[in-house]
Design a protein around this motif. Sequence first.
Motif, PDB file in Angstrom:
ATOM      1  N   SER A   1       0.814  -1.217   0.000  1.00 23.37           N
ATOM      2  CA  SER A   1       0.000   0.000   0.000  1.00 23.37           C
ATOM      3  C   SER A   1       0.843   1.260   0.000  1.00 23.37           C
ATOM      4  N   ASN A   2       2.158   1.106   0.171  1.00 25.03           N
ATOM      5  CA  ASN A   2       3.058   2.265   0.126  1.00 25.03           C
ATOM      6  C   ASN A   2       4.133   2.013  -0.920  1.00 25.03           C
ATOM      7  N   VAL A   3       4.686   3.102  -1.394  1.00 26.33           N
ATOM      8  CA  VAL A   3       5.817   2.992  -2.307  1.00 26.33           C
ATOM      9  C   VAL A   3       6.965   3.804  -1.724  1.00 26.33           C
ATOM     10  N   VAL A   4       8.097   3.161  -1.569  1.00 20.93           N
ATOM     11  CA  VAL A   4       9.296   3.875  -1.141  1.00 20.93           C
ATOM     12  C   VAL A   4      10.171   4.013  -2.379  1.00 20.93           C
ATOM     13  N   GLU A   5      10.528   5.251  -2.695  1.00 21.14           N
ATOM     14  CA  GLU A   5      11.419   5.447  -3.836  1.00 21.14           C
ATOM     15  C   GLU A   5      12.785   5.827  -3.303  1.00 21.14           C
ATOM     16  N   VAL A   6      13.777   5.095  -3.722  1.00 20.06           N
ATOM     17  CA  VAL A   6      15.114   5.313  -3.183  1.00 20.06           C
ATOM     18  C   VAL A   6      16.122   5.455  -4.315  1.00 20.06           C
ATOM     19  N   GLN A   7      17.074   6.351  -4.089  1.00 18.03           N
ATOM     20  CA  GLN A   7      18.186   6.462  -5.034  1.00 18.03           C
ATOM     21  C   GLN A   7      19.478   6.231  -4.269  1.00 18.03           C
ATOM     22  N   PHE A   8      20.228   5.234  -4.689  1.00 16.91           N
ATOM     23  CA  PHE A   8      21.540   4.982  -4.086  1.00 16.91           C
ATOM     24  C   PHE A   8      22.582   5.814  -4.828  1.00 16.91           C
ATOM     25  N   ALA A   9      23.537   6.355  -4.073  1.00 13.36           N
ATOM     26  CA  ALA A   9      24.574   7.178  -4.703  1.00 13.36           C
ATOM     27  C   ALA A   9      25.403   6.328  -5.663  1.00 13.36           C
ATOM     28  N   ARG A  10      25.548   5.037  -5.336  1.00 14.94           N
ATOM     29  CA  ARG A  10      26.356   4.138  -6.163  1.00 14.94           C
ATOM     30  C   ARG A  10      25.461   3.033  -6.720  1.00 14.94           C
ATOM     31  N   GLU A  11      25.532   2.813  -8.008  1.00 14.39           N
ATOM     32  CA  GLU A  11      24.723   1.741  -8.603  1.00 14.39           C
ATOM     33  C   GLU A  11      25.404   0.397  -8.323  1.00 14.39           C
ATOM     34  N   SER A  12      24.597  -0.614  -8.059  1.00 14.33           N
ATOM     35  CA  SER A  12      25.155  -1.952  -7.841  1.00 14.33           C
ATOM     36  C   SER A  12      24.130  -2.984  -8.275  1.00 14.33           C
ATOM     37  N   ASP A  13      24.592  -4.111  -8.749  1.00 16.67           N
ATOM     38  CA  ASP A  13      23.678  -5.176  -9.171  1.00 16.67           C
ATOM     39  C   ASP A  13      22.945  -5.783  -7.975  1.00 16.67           C
ATOM     40  N   ASP A  14      23.463  -5.531  -6.766  1.00 17.01           N
ATOM     41  CA  ASP A  14      22.902  -6.167  -5.567  1.00 17.01           C
ATOM     42  C   ASP A  14      21.638  -5.493  -5.035  1.00 17.01           C
ATOM     43  N   TRP A  15      21.418  -4.228  -5.403  1.00 18.49           N
ATOM     44  CA  TRP A  15      20.358  -3.470  -4.715  1.00 18.49           C
ATOM     45  C   TRP A  15      18.993  -4.137  -4.799  1.00 18.49           C
ATOM     46  N   LYS A  16      18.648  -4.584  -5.989  1.00 17.65           N
ATOM     47  CA  LYS A  16      17.292  -5.113  -6.173  1.00 17.65           C
ATOM     48  C   LYS A  16      17.049  -6.279  -5.210  1.00 17.65           C
ATOM     49  N   THR A  71      11.701  -6.788   5.037  1.00 20.19           N
ATOM     50  CA  THR A  71      10.383  -7.230   5.506  1.00 20.19           C
ATOM     51  C   THR A  71       9.273  -6.374   4.851  1.00 20.19           C
ATOM     52  N   ASP A  72       8.150  -6.960   4.566  1.00 19.54           N
ATOM     53  CA  ASP A  72       6.948  -6.284   4.042  1.00 19.54           C
ATOM     54  C   ASP A  72       7.042  -5.830   2.585  1.00 19.54           C
ATOM     55  N   VAL A  73       8.202  -6.039   1.954  1.00 22.00           N
ATOM     56  CA  VAL A  73       8.346  -5.600   0.558  1.00 22.00           C
ATOM     57  C   VAL A  73       7.677  -6.613  -0.367  1.00 22.00           C
ATOM     58  N   THR A  74       6.831  -6.116  -1.273  1.00 25.25           N
ATOM     59  CA  THR A  74       6.120  -7.036  -2.172  1.00 25.25           C
ATOM     60  C   THR A  74       6.650  -6.990  -3.597  1.00 25.25           C
ATOM     61  N   GLU A  75       7.271  -5.864  -3.963  1.00 26.93           N
ATOM     62  CA  GLU A  75       7.743  -5.753  -5.346  1.00 26.93           C
ATOM     63  C   GLU A  75       8.810  -4.669  -5.415  1.00 26.93           C
ATOM     64  N   VAL A  76       9.832  -4.888  -6.227  1.00 29.46           N
ATOM     65  CA  VAL A  76      10.862  -3.850  -6.418  1.00 29.46           C
ATOM     66  C   VAL A  76      10.989  -3.595  -7.911  1.00 29.46           C
ATOM     67  N   GLN A  77      10.808  -2.308  -8.280  1.00 32.42           N
ATOM     68  CA  GLN A  77      10.933  -1.950  -9.696  1.00 32.42           C
ATOM     69  C   GLN A  77      12.195  -1.127  -9.884  1.00 32.42           C
ATOM     70  N   SER A  78      12.998  -1.540 -10.845  1.00 34.12           N
ATOM     71  CA  SER A  78      14.221  -0.802 -11.144  1.00 34.12           C
ATOM     72  C   SER A  78      13.875   0.352 -12.076  1.00 34.12           C
ATOM     73  N   GLN A  79      14.238   1.563 -11.704  1.00 33.74           N
ATOM     74  CA  GLN A  79      13.865   2.737 -12.499  1.00 33.74           C
ATOM     75  C   GLN A  79      14.989   3.124 -13.447  1.00 33.74           C
ATOM     76  N   SER A  80      15.945   3.890 -12.941  1.00 34.79           N
ATOM     77  CA  SER A  80      17.139   4.216 -13.716  1.00 34.79           C
ATOM     78  C   SER A  80      18.317   3.806 -12.839  1.00 34.79           C
ATOM     79  N   ALA A  81      19.532   4.163 -13.251  1.00 40.78           N
ATOM     80  CA  ALA A  81      20.719   3.704 -12.513  1.00 40.78           C
ATOM     81  C   ALA A  81      20.623   4.088 -11.036  1.00 40.78           C
ATOM     82  N   GLY A  82      20.577   3.096 -10.167  1.00 40.53           N
ATOM     83  CA  GLY A  82      20.574   3.343  -8.726  1.00 40.53           C
ATOM     84  C   GLY A  82      19.231   3.762  -8.149  1.00 40.53           C
TER      85      GLY A  82
END
Length: 349
Positions: free
Chosen positions: A248-263, A270-281
């Motif tokens: 029911s919520n969306v957290v949008e986050v930008q990491f300063a460094r892109e990494s293949d591990d973030w997703k 906990t409680d995360v149902t889906e992660v969408q990759s937007q642009s780098a990081g």
Amino acid sequence: MSAVRKARTQEGGAPATAAPFAIAVENIVKRYGAFEAVKGITFEVKDGEIFGLLGPNGAGKSTLIRMMTTLMPVTAGRALVAGHDVTKEPNAVRNMIGVIPQALTSDQDLTVYENLLIYAKLYSVPKEKREKNIAAVLEAVDLTKWRGAQTKTLSGGMRRRLEIARGLVHDPRIFFLDEPTTGLDPVSRIAVWEMLNNLKKTRNLTMLLTTHYMEEADRLCDRIAIVDHGTLVALGTPVELKQSVPGSNVVEVQFARESDDWKARLEALTDVTEVQSQSAGVYRVLTSNGSQTTTQLVEMASRLGEQLSSLSVQNTSLDDVFVHYTGRQLRDEQVKAVFQMPPRPGVNA
Ligand SMILES: Nc1ncnc2c1ncn2[C@@H]1O[C@H](COP(=O)(O)OP(=O)(O)OP(=O)(O)O)[C@@H](O)[C@H]1O
Ligand SMILES: [Mg+2]
């Protein structure tokens, strides 16, 4: 169990009963040559509803409106408007409807009044009713004092309001509006929403409008059909549509460094149902607990010695609904509250 209806669960060619619905569209198809612009869409609009067709450019919204308003022949399937088949009884349909096309079509060189009078005559409004109807619609769209002004002197918002008045001059029961606020500034857009809401109540109108503005669909429409590539992707009230998306919520986050591990790391919270990759990081994280996920995310970054460039929390939007059902974004404007994180170890302000 969600009340949202998806295209693939639609029924086949069962005949609709006209009576309970202002509009009933059954497996409607439009082909332009070999290209299928509308691919078998089914929906009903209840009496007194504001019903929105929401979709990106080229989705087939205008094509649907043109078929429902008898401006373009139906390739297959059928549409009943006020109980009349658009193919078999086009004149009966035309008598019941008002139409605001996507492009502005009022005559720039005529006055506001003259534009309305032409339409009143075109729709055979009896002479004794014309002046009364014109005065009433001018009042309804707040243009009474501009009655004698040349149309070319009006602002974009006023011109839209004139078009709305023109579509109502013959007292239709069902009102079709193709992108009623496209090109308007945000203030004029809100004024048009208020006006349409008022018109619905005072004139007992059923409205079908198209839009690619999510906020417009969300705020104005009782129910929304999301259309993409000529198919109906989902249908429901704005609340039903949003509830149909996990989280029911969306957290949008930008990491300063892109990494293949973030997703994968985000998906493990906990409680995360889906992660969408937007642009780098940059990631959109759908979660059933926004504050908990935010805290965990900040702690994770801190633990790893990574920096966050930005972080925001928002409620599920119709854009999330669109992404959920199509895998693509419809977003045309950033409508969200972004807050900057206070400086702390491992986290960028
Ligand atoms: N007269 C036409 N001949 C051929 N193709 C057409 C015609 N009208 C529309 N199309 C195509 O049909 C598809 C749907 O067009 P339509 O105008 O219905 O989309 P829309 O959802 O109203 O888009 P927009 O938001 O840009 O107004 C598009 O791919 C468009 O290029
Ligand atoms: Mg269009």
